[in-house]
Design a protein around this motif. Structure first.
Motif, PDB file in Angstrom:
ATOM      1  N   GLY A  15     -45.783 -33.193  32.305  1.00  0.00           N
ATOM      2  CA  GLY A  15     -44.833 -33.058  33.409  1.00  0.00           C
ATOM      3  C   GLY A  15     -44.146 -31.711  33.516  1.00  0.00           C
ATOM      4  O   GLY A  15     -43.104 -31.600  34.166  1.00  0.00           O
ATOM      5  N   LYS A  16     -44.719 -30.665  32.901  1.00  0.00           N
ATOM      6  CA  LYS A  16     -44.098 -29.333  32.979  1.00  0.00           C
ATOM      7  C   LYS A  16     -44.000 -28.845  34.424  1.00  0.00           C
ATOM      8  O   LYS A  16     -42.939 -28.416  34.881  1.00  0.00           O
ATOM      9  N   THR A  17     -45.122 -28.889  35.130  1.00  0.00           N
ATOM     10  CA  THR A  17     -45.161 -28.342  36.486  1.00  0.00           C
ATOM     11  C   THR A  17     -44.295 -29.154  37.434  1.00  0.00           C
ATOM     12  O   THR A  17     -43.529 -28.588  38.239  1.00  0.00           O
ATOM     13  N   THR A  18     -44.383 -30.462  37.364  1.00  0.00           N
ATOM     14  CA  THR A  18     -43.552 -31.324  38.213  1.00  0.00           C
ATOM     15  C   THR A  18     -42.075 -31.042  37.970  1.00  0.00           C
ATOM     16  O   THR A  18     -41.268 -30.994  38.908  1.00  0.00           O
ATOM     17  N   THR A  19     -41.719 -30.819  36.715  1.00  0.00           N
ATOM     18  CA  THR A  19     -40.331 -30.509  36.370  1.00  0.00           C
ATOM     19  C   THR A  19     -39.935 -29.139  36.910  1.00  0.00           C
ATOM     20  O   THR A  19     -38.828 -28.981  37.442  1.00  0.00           O
ATOM     21  N   ALA A  20     -40.821 -28.151  36.797  1.00  0.00           N
ATOM     22  CA  ALA A  20     -40.510 -26.813  37.316  1.00  0.00           C
ATOM     23  C   ALA A  20     -40.235 -26.859  38.818  1.00  0.00           C
ATOM     24  O   ALA A  20     -39.247 -26.290  39.307  1.00  0.00           O
ATOM     25  N   VAL A 144     -39.775 -15.050  24.943  1.00  0.00           N
ATOM     26  CA  VAL A 144     -39.033 -13.814  24.691  1.00  0.00           C
ATOM     27  C   VAL A 144     -38.194 -13.427  25.902  1.00  0.00           C
ATOM     28  O   VAL A 144     -37.094 -12.887  25.778  1.00  0.00           O
ATOM     29  N   ALA A 145     -38.702 -13.725  27.103  1.00  0.00           N
ATOM     30  CA  ALA A 145     -38.009 -13.357  28.339  1.00  0.00           C
ATOM     31  C   ALA A 145     -36.927 -14.359  28.727  1.00  0.00           C
ATOM     32  O   ALA A 145     -36.153 -14.091  29.656  1.00  0.00           O
ATOM     33  N   SER A 146     -36.840 -15.495  28.061  1.00  0.00           N
ATOM     34  CA  SER A 146     -35.992 -16.600  28.507  1.00  0.00           C
ATOM     35  C   SER A 146     -34.663 -16.673  27.773  1.00  0.00           C
ATOM     36  O   SER A 146     -34.495 -16.158  26.673  1.00  0.00           O
ATOM     37  N   ASP A 147     -33.734 -17.364  28.421  1.00  0.00           N
ATOM     38  CA  ASP A 147     -32.463 -17.720  27.791  1.00  0.00           C
ATOM     39  C   ASP A 147     -32.519 -19.132  27.225  1.00  0.00           C
ATOM     40  O   ASP A 147     -31.882 -19.432  26.217  1.00  0.00           O
ATOM     41  N   VAL A 148     -33.280 -19.995  27.900  1.00  0.00           N
ATOM     42  CA  VAL A 148     -33.297 -21.428  27.594  1.00  0.00           C
ATOM     43  C   VAL A 148     -34.732 -21.939  27.622  1.00  0.00           C
ATOM     44  O   VAL A 148     -35.539 -21.486  28.433  1.00  0.00           O
ATOM     45  N   VAL A 149     -35.046 -22.881  26.730  1.00  0.00           N
ATOM     46  CA  VAL A 149     -36.317 -23.599  26.783  1.00  0.00           C
ATOM     47  C   VAL A 149     -36.037 -25.060  27.096  1.00  0.00           C
ATOM     48  O   VAL A 149     -35.208 -25.697  26.432  1.00  0.00           O
ATOM     49  N   LEU A 150     -36.723 -25.574  28.090  1.00  0.00           N
ATOM     50  CA  LEU A 150     -36.672 -27.005  28.407  1.00  0.00           C
ATOM     51  C   LEU A 150     -38.018 -27.594  28.001  1.00  0.00           C
ATOM     52  O   LEU A 150     -39.065 -27.069  28.388  1.00  0.00           O
ATOM     53  N   ILE A 151     -37.990 -28.663  27.207  1.00  0.00           N
ATOM     54  CA  ILE A 151     -39.223 -29.220  26.643  1.00  0.00           C
ATOM     55  C   ILE A 151     -39.497 -30.604  27.219  1.00  0.00           C
ATOM     56  O   ILE A 151     -38.889 -31.596  26.793  1.00  0.00           O
ATOM     57  N   PRO A 152     -40.406 -30.718  28.189  1.00  0.00           N
ATOM     58  CA  PRO A 152     -40.793 -32.051  28.662  1.00  0.00           C
ATOM     59  C   PRO A 152     -41.754 -32.694  27.660  1.00  0.00           C
ATOM     60  O   PRO A 152     -42.662 -32.047  27.166  1.00  0.00           O
ATOM     61  N   VAL A 153     -41.530 -33.983  27.378  1.00  0.00           N
ATOM     62  CA  VAL A 153     -42.376 -34.709  26.438  1.00  0.00           C
ATOM     63  C   VAL A 153     -42.687 -36.072  27.026  1.00  0.00           C
ATOM     64  O   VAL A 153     -41.774 -36.823  27.385  1.00  0.00           O
ATOM     65  N   GLY A 185     -32.968 -28.632  25.930  1.00  0.00           N
ATOM     66  CA  GLY A 185     -33.085 -30.048  25.639  1.00  0.00           C
ATOM     67  C   GLY A 185     -34.510 -30.554  25.704  1.00  0.00           C
ATOM     68  O   GLY A 185     -35.397 -29.895  26.261  1.00  0.00           O
ATOM     69  N   ILE A 186     -34.725 -31.704  25.111  1.00  0.00           N
ATOM     70  CA  ILE A 186     -35.989 -32.433  25.210  1.00  0.00           C
ATOM     71  C   ILE A 186     -35.857 -33.403  26.379  1.00  0.00           C
ATOM     72  O   ILE A 186     -34.889 -34.172  26.458  1.00  0.00           O
ATOM     73  N   LEU A 187     -36.818 -33.342  27.286  1.00  0.00           N
ATOM     74  CA  LEU A 187     -36.804 -34.201  28.471  1.00  0.00           C
ATOM     75  C   LEU A 187     -37.941 -35.212  28.366  1.00  0.00           C
ATOM     76  O   LEU A 187     -39.115 -34.833  28.385  1.00  0.00           O
ATOM     77  N   LEU A 188     -37.605 -36.473  28.244  1.00  0.00           N
ATOM     78  CA  LEU A 188     -38.641 -37.508  28.200  1.00  0.00           C
ATOM     79  C   LEU A 188     -39.165 -37.769  29.612  1.00  0.00           C
ATOM     80  O   LEU A 188     -38.387 -37.983  30.551  1.00  0.00           O
ATOM     81  N   THR A 189     -40.496 -37.728  29.751  1.00  0.00           N
ATOM     82  CA  THR A 189     -41.130 -37.905  31.058  1.00  0.00           C
ATOM     83  C   THR A 189     -42.108 -39.086  31.007  1.00  0.00           C
ATOM     84  O   THR A 189     -42.489 -39.550  29.938  1.00  0.00           O
ATOM     85  N   MET A 190     -42.497 -39.533  32.206  1.00  0.00           N
ATOM     86  CA  MET A 190     -43.467 -40.629  32.331  1.00  0.00           C
ATOM     87  C   MET A 190     -43.012 -41.853  31.536  1.00  0.00           C
ATOM     88  O   MET A 190     -43.774 -42.468  30.785  1.00  0.00           O
ATOM     89  N   VAL A 191     -41.752 -42.172  31.692  1.00  0.00           N
ATOM     90  CA  VAL A 191     -41.129 -43.251  30.935  1.00  0.00           C
ATOM     91  C   VAL A 191     -41.232 -44.567  31.712  1.00  0.00           C
ATOM     92  O   VAL A 191     -40.828 -44.630  32.879  1.00  0.00           O
ATOM     93  N   ASP A 192     -41.755 -45.573  31.081  1.00  0.00           N
ATOM     94  CA  ASP A 192     -41.782 -46.924  31.654  1.00  0.00           C
ATOM     95  C   ASP A 192     -40.915 -47.809  30.769  1.00  0.00           C
ATOM     96  O   ASP A 192     -41.374 -48.361  29.764  1.00  0.00           O
ATOM     97  N   LYS A 193     -39.650 -47.922  31.134  1.00  0.00           N
ATOM     98  CA  LYS A 193     -38.689 -48.640  30.289  1.00  0.00           C
ATOM     99  C   LYS A 193     -38.955 -50.143  30.217  1.00  0.00           C
ATOM    100  O   LYS A 193     -38.330 -50.847  29.424  1.00  0.00           O
ATOM    101  N   ARG A 194     -39.890 -50.633  31.029  1.00  0.00           N
ATOM    102  CA  ARG A 194     -40.213 -52.062  30.983  1.00  0.00           C
ATOM    103  C   ARG A 194     -40.990 -52.427  29.729  1.00  0.00           C
ATOM    104  O   ARG A 194     -41.061 -53.588  29.342  1.00  0.00           O
TER     105      ARG A 194
END
Length: 261
Positions: A15-20, A144-153, A185-194
């Motif tokens: 989900g990196k691209t969808t998040t971007a 190296v160019a960034s201030d922040v890393v967002l990690i989709p998982v 932060g770590i971003l949980l993606t494609m989550v099916d809480k059911r």
């Protein structure tokens, strides 16, 4: 004050691209000026914004990096495309695969993308880099160019297991090349809480990382609507504004903005 965010994970399909796309356009909806950079040779970000044939685009990120390596100064507007939902895009395509090899042999190879991004900081509130699914030269440049890393998982066992190598790489970059870099932060993606499986993965991530690394409260639910919006070259807000996925990305946008304030 511009914030540069890398969206990174060496695992593909998380989900990196969808998040971007949806974080970037979410920022625009909050009145921010945003540049999206496609740093993946697959050109998924470019295609997801409606440019269905990335390899046919004449001026891309590879063009800009090539100029910087050869000591030419690119025009600030060169290669930048405007999407009708308000974000600017520096596209990427298959030429970036060749650039990986070129950059590997260049002087100060980890700083090439940073040199370009520093010329754009005064023009934007946020610059978001969609990284390729690897920890190669291009991804190191993005960190190296960034201030922040967002990690989709993806909320699945193997993607969560693979986080260790990425986190180790981020800390190495922070120690040696970019002391201001932090994990947003770590971003949980494609989550099916059911499902019990998804609930177990959520619990595992929280037990493993909470207190050590930030974990976003927001989770992105699994939904075909996200894939549909990418195929149409638009954000989830335009495709299905009141669905669970659009609500989740609105929440993520608010979380990231609050984190910056």
């Amino acid at each position: 004050m511009c914030t540069v965010i890398s969206i990174s994970n060496q695992k593909g399909g998380v989900g990196k691209t969808t998040t971007a796309v949806n974080l970037g356009i979410g920022f625009v909806k909050e009145g921010k000026k945003v540049l999206l950079i496609d740093a993946d040779p697959q050109g998924s970000l470019t295609a997801s914004l409606g440019y269905g044939q990335p390899d046919e685009i004449g001026v891309t990120l590879a063009t800009i990096l090539r100029k910087i390596i050869s000591e030419q100064e690119p025009d600030p507007d060169e290669g930048i495309l405007q999407h009708h939902e308000g974000v600017d895009l520096l596209p990427g395509n298959i030429e970036l695969s060749v650039m990986e090899l070129t950059m590997a042999n260049a002087m100060s190879r980890e700083l090439i993308l940073k040199e370009y991004i520093e010329t754009q900081r005064l023009r934007y509130d946020y610059i978001i880099i969609d990284c390729m699914p690897s920890l190669g030269t291009m991804t190191i440049n993005a960190l190296v160019a960034s201030d922040v890393v967002l990690i989709p998982v993806q909320a699945a066992y193997l993607p969560v297991l693979g986080l260790q190598q990425l986190i180790k790489t981020i800390y190495m970059v922070k120690k040696r090349l970019n002391k201001k870099l932090r994990i947003g932060g770590i971003l949980l993606t494609m989550v099916d809480k059911r499902t019990n499986y998804a609930r177990d993965i959520i619990e595992m991530v929280k037990e493993t990382y909470e207190g050590v690394l930030p974990v976003y409260d927001c989770m992105i639910p699994t939904s075909v609507k996200a894939a549909e919006s990418s195929a149409e070259g638009i954000s989830i807000y335009t495709h299905a504004n009141n669905c669970k996925v659009s609500d989740a990305y609105k929440e993520l946008t608010r979380e990231v903005l609050k984190d910056e304030n």
